[in-house]
Enzyme design. Structure first.
Site, PDB file in Angstrom:
ATOM      1  NE  ARG A  26      -3.823  -2.351   2.530  1.00 60.78           N
ATOM      2  CZ  ARG A  26      -5.175  -1.943   1.916  1.00 60.78           C
ATOM      3  NH1 ARG A  26      -5.304  -0.819   1.001  1.00 60.78           N
ATOM      4  NH2 ARG A  26      -5.985  -3.146   2.236  1.00 60.78           N
ATOM      5  CB  SER A 149       8.700  10.816   7.942  1.00 60.87           C
ATOM      6  OG  SER A 149       8.207  11.779   7.960  1.00 60.87           O
ATOM      7  CE1 TYR A 162       5.747   7.390  11.449  1.00 59.67           C
ATOM      8  CE2 TYR A 162       6.766   9.590  10.504  1.00 59.67           C
ATOM      9  CZ  TYR A 162       6.133   9.207  10.117  1.00 59.67           C
ATOM     10  OH  TYR A 162       6.298   8.339   9.407  1.00 59.67           O
ATOM     11  CE  LYS A 166       8.990   6.679   9.211  1.00 57.84           C
ATOM     12  NZ  LYS A 166      10.042   5.418   8.598  1.00 57.84           N
TER      13      LYS A 166
END
Length: 254
Positions: A26, A149, A162, A166
């Protein structure tokens, strides 16, 4: 977690180089898989629960991509999968894309959520890379791309853990680049901002979407195909880069 690697139907190995894309069923991973098949690679991609999407992707690529259900947090599964891929003698690229997000205030994130996030975003990339490196070093050829990210540098309410995962991933990639280059194993990082995926649609309501669009110079979120194009340039070494950290964020890094 399962004890064996489950593989969707696909074509038998040919003479093309092989790329592995984690979390490829995905979003960004799916776009990367499709682009690499167009660049001349057979692609082995992993998924955790999206078997239907994986089967559809295999069919859409005419069998040039093949999906395997692999939990990146399970070192034994990862090693078994990577050994099978490497046995073809054609493993050339690894794209570490598998990841998840927990969008919550620091004091509201539970310990199990934190463990799952770090194990997925950082741990799975380390596990896949460690399983792939011996094969790449032996053949003196390999390209490892880490999908990080902009969150690793741009703090916002709710994205602390998060962003930390990263940031650690980007730092880990630097050492893979440093230690692998003299063996013709290159490592680079791609740092998207907000990307138009199902996850982004779930995370952002209308108000938040407008707010974050105002922070992006291009005033639009990144298309997964833009990320895939940069990944393809890196693994085909056009241009030849080592240790690069490339923002694909419409200028949001500014």
């Amino acid at each position: 977690m399962t004890d064996s690697v489950q593989t969707t139907e696909g074509s038998e190995p040919g003479g093309r180089p092989v790329a592995v894309v984690t979390g490829g069923a995905r979003g960004i991973g799916r776009a990367v898989v499709r682009r690499l098949t167009q660049e001349g690679y057979d692609v082995e991609f992993t998924y955790l629960s999206s078997k239907r999407a994986a089967d559809e992707l295999t069919e859409a690529t005419g069998g040039l991509a093949r999906g395997s259900q692999v939990d990146g947090r399970d070192a034994e599964q990862v090693r078994a999968f990577m050994d099978r891929v490497a046995a073809t003698g054609r493993l050339q690229a690894l794209v570490n894309n598998q990841g998840l997000t927990v969008d919550r205030l620091v004091n509201q994130v539970t310990w199990p959520e934190l463990e799952q996030l770090l194990d997925t975003n950082l741990g799975s990339a380390v596990t896949f890379t460690h399983a792939a490196l011996p094969h790449m070093l032996r053949h003196r050829r390999g390209d490892v791309v880490f999908i990080s990210s902009q969150a690793r540098r741009n703090a916002r309410v709710g994205n602390a853990m998060y962003g930390v995962s990263k940031a650690a991933l980007t730092r880990y990639a630097a050492n893979i680049a440093l230690e692998g280059a003299r063996f013709n194993v290159f490592a680079n990082v791609v740092e998207p901002g907000f990307v138009e995926t199902d996850l982004t649609k779930v995370m952002l309501d209308g108000k938040d979407r407008k707010k974050y669009l105002q922070e992006i110079p291009l005033r639009r979120f990144t298309n997964p195909r833009d990320v895939a194009q940069v990944v393809a340039a890196l693994v085909t070494r056009n241009p030849e880069l080592v240790g690069a950290v490339l923002p694909v964020a419409g200028g949001a890094q500014l």
